[in-house]
Motif scaffolding. Structure first.
Motif, PDB file in Angstrom:
ATOM      1  N   THR A   1       2.833   3.712  10.950  1.00  0.00           N
ATOM      2  CA  THR A   1       3.523   2.485  10.573  1.00  0.00           C
ATOM      3  C   THR A   1       3.684   2.339   9.065  1.00  0.00           C
ATOM      4  OG1 THR A   1       1.451   1.252  10.633  1.00  0.00           O
ATOM      5  CG2 THR A   1       2.797   1.222  12.631  1.00  0.00           C
ATOM      6  N   LEU A   2       3.040   3.194   8.300  1.00  0.00           N
ATOM      7  CA  LEU A   2       3.193   3.138   6.843  1.00  0.00           C
ATOM      8  C   LEU A   2       4.475   3.820   6.404  1.00  0.00           C
ATOM      9  CD1 LEU A   2      -0.378   4.049   5.569  1.00  0.00           C
ATOM     10  CD2 LEU A   2       0.749   1.840   5.421  1.00  0.00           C
ATOM     11  N   ASP A   3       5.080   3.254   5.392  1.00  0.00           N
ATOM     12  CA  ASP A   3       6.263   3.872   4.803  1.00  0.00           C
ATOM     13  C   ASP A   3       5.848   4.641   3.552  1.00  0.00           C
ATOM     14  OD1 ASP A   3       8.970   4.488   4.519  1.00  0.00           O
ATOM     15  OD2 ASP A   3       9.326   2.746   3.246  1.00  0.00           O
ATOM     16  N   SER A   4       4.678   5.244   3.628  1.00  0.00           N
ATOM     17  CA  SER A   4       4.136   5.958   2.481  1.00  0.00           C
ATOM     18  C   SER A   4       3.267   7.099   2.960  1.00  0.00           C
ATOM     19  CB  SER A   4       3.303   4.973   1.628  1.00  0.00           C
ATOM     20  OG  SER A   4       2.280   4.437   2.405  1.00  0.00           O
ATOM     21  N   GLY A   5       2.644   7.756   2.034  1.00  0.00           N
ATOM     22  CA  GLY A   5       1.852   8.916   2.376  1.00  0.00           C
ATOM     23  C   GLY A   5       0.425   8.595   2.764  1.00  0.00           C
TER      24      GLY A   5
ATOM     25  N   VAL B   1       0.891  -1.158   0.000  1.00  0.00           N
ATOM     26  CA  VAL B   1       0.000   0.000   0.000  1.00  0.00           C
ATOM     27  C   VAL B   1       0.926   1.203   0.000  1.00  0.00           C
ATOM     28  CG1 VAL B   1      -1.706   1.305   1.310  1.00  0.00           C
ATOM     29  CG2 VAL B   1      -1.840  -1.190   1.236  1.00  0.00           C
ATOM     30  N   ASN B   2       0.902   1.990  -1.064  1.00  0.00           N
ATOM     31  CA  ASN B   2       1.835   3.118  -1.143  1.00  0.00           C
ATOM     32  C   ASN B   2       1.198   4.469  -0.841  1.00  0.00           C
ATOM     33  OD1 ASN B   2       0.487   3.511  -3.528  1.00  0.00           O
ATOM     34  ND2 ASN B   2       2.211   3.018  -4.845  1.00  0.00           N
ATOM     35  N   GLN B   3      -0.114   4.492  -0.663  1.00  0.00           N
ATOM     36  CA  GLN B   3      -0.778   5.725  -0.247  1.00  0.00           C
ATOM     37  C   GLN B   3      -2.177   5.385   0.227  1.00  0.00           C
ATOM     38  OE1 GLN B   3      -0.557   9.203  -2.812  1.00  0.00           O
ATOM     39  NE2 GLN B   3      -2.664   9.707  -2.303  1.00  0.00           N
ATOM     40  N   ILE B   4      -2.630   6.113   1.226  1.00  0.00           N
ATOM     41  CA  ILE B   4      -4.013   5.998   1.690  1.00  0.00           C
ATOM     42  C   ILE B   4      -4.629   7.389   1.674  1.00  0.00           C
ATOM     43  CG2 ILE B   4      -5.519   5.459   3.642  1.00  0.00           C
ATOM     44  CD1 ILE B   4      -3.525   3.351   4.496  1.00  0.00           C
TER      45      ILE B   4
ATOM     46  N   ARG C   1      -1.412  12.561  13.652  1.00  0.00           N
ATOM     47  CA  ARG C   1      -0.082  12.402  14.276  1.00  0.00           C
ATOM     48  C   ARG C   1      -0.035  11.213  15.219  1.00  0.00           C
ATOM     49  NH1 ARG C   1       0.879  16.929  17.521  1.00  0.00           N
ATOM     50  NH2 ARG C   1      -1.043  17.919  16.863  1.00  0.00           N
ATOM     51  N   TYR C   2      -1.157  10.897  15.849  1.00  0.00           N
ATOM     52  CA  TYR C   2      -1.188   9.790  16.809  1.00  0.00           C
ATOM     53  C   TYR C   2      -1.799   8.508  16.228  1.00  0.00           C
ATOM     54  CZ  TYR C   2       0.238  13.207  20.220  1.00  0.00           C
ATOM     55  OH  TYR C   2       0.948  14.164  20.890  1.00  0.00           O
ATOM     56  N   CYS C   3      -2.056   8.488  14.942  1.00  0.00           N
ATOM     57  CA  CYS C   3      -2.678   7.332  14.294  1.00  0.00           C
ATOM     58  C   CYS C   3      -1.660   6.202  14.121  1.00  0.00           C
ATOM     59  CB  CYS C   3      -3.243   7.739  12.934  1.00  0.00           C
ATOM     60  SG  CYS C   3      -3.933   6.347  11.999  1.00  0.00           S
TER      61      CYS C   3
END
Length: 86
Positions: free
Chosen positions: A75-79, A37-40, A68-70
């Motif tokens: 944990t995602l390495d994406s946007g 998953v590269n973006q949500i 900020r606290y999600c």
């Protein structure tokens, strides 16, 4: 009289009457050619109790703090794109 910080904390303690979101996950491949998953994209719509209004600026601050606290966003390495709907 209330201090500004006390008044601000009262605002954030208000109950949300409804929360809706239309989240969209975009898939892609990482450098190892593995599916990720590269973006949500989040499209939250928040409603508050009757008689309680929140300015666009306050709503944006609330969404920013939540982001900020999600756990997922952190944990995602994406946007993660947040499109605020009022």
């Amino acid at each position: 009289t209330q201090s500004r910080s006390s008044a601000a904390s009262d605002v954030y303690k208000r109950q949300v009457s409804s929360y809706e979101d239309h989240a969209i996950a975009h898939l892609g491949k990482n450098s190892k050619l593995q599916m990720i998953v590269n973006q949500i994209d989040l499209n939250p719509k928040v409603s508050f109790d009757d008689g309680f209004d929140v300015s666009s600026e306050e709503l944006e601050k609330m969404h920013d703090r939540a982001h900020r606290y999600c756990f997922i966003a952190n944990t995602l390495d994406s946007g993660v794109v947040v499109n605020i709907n009022s």
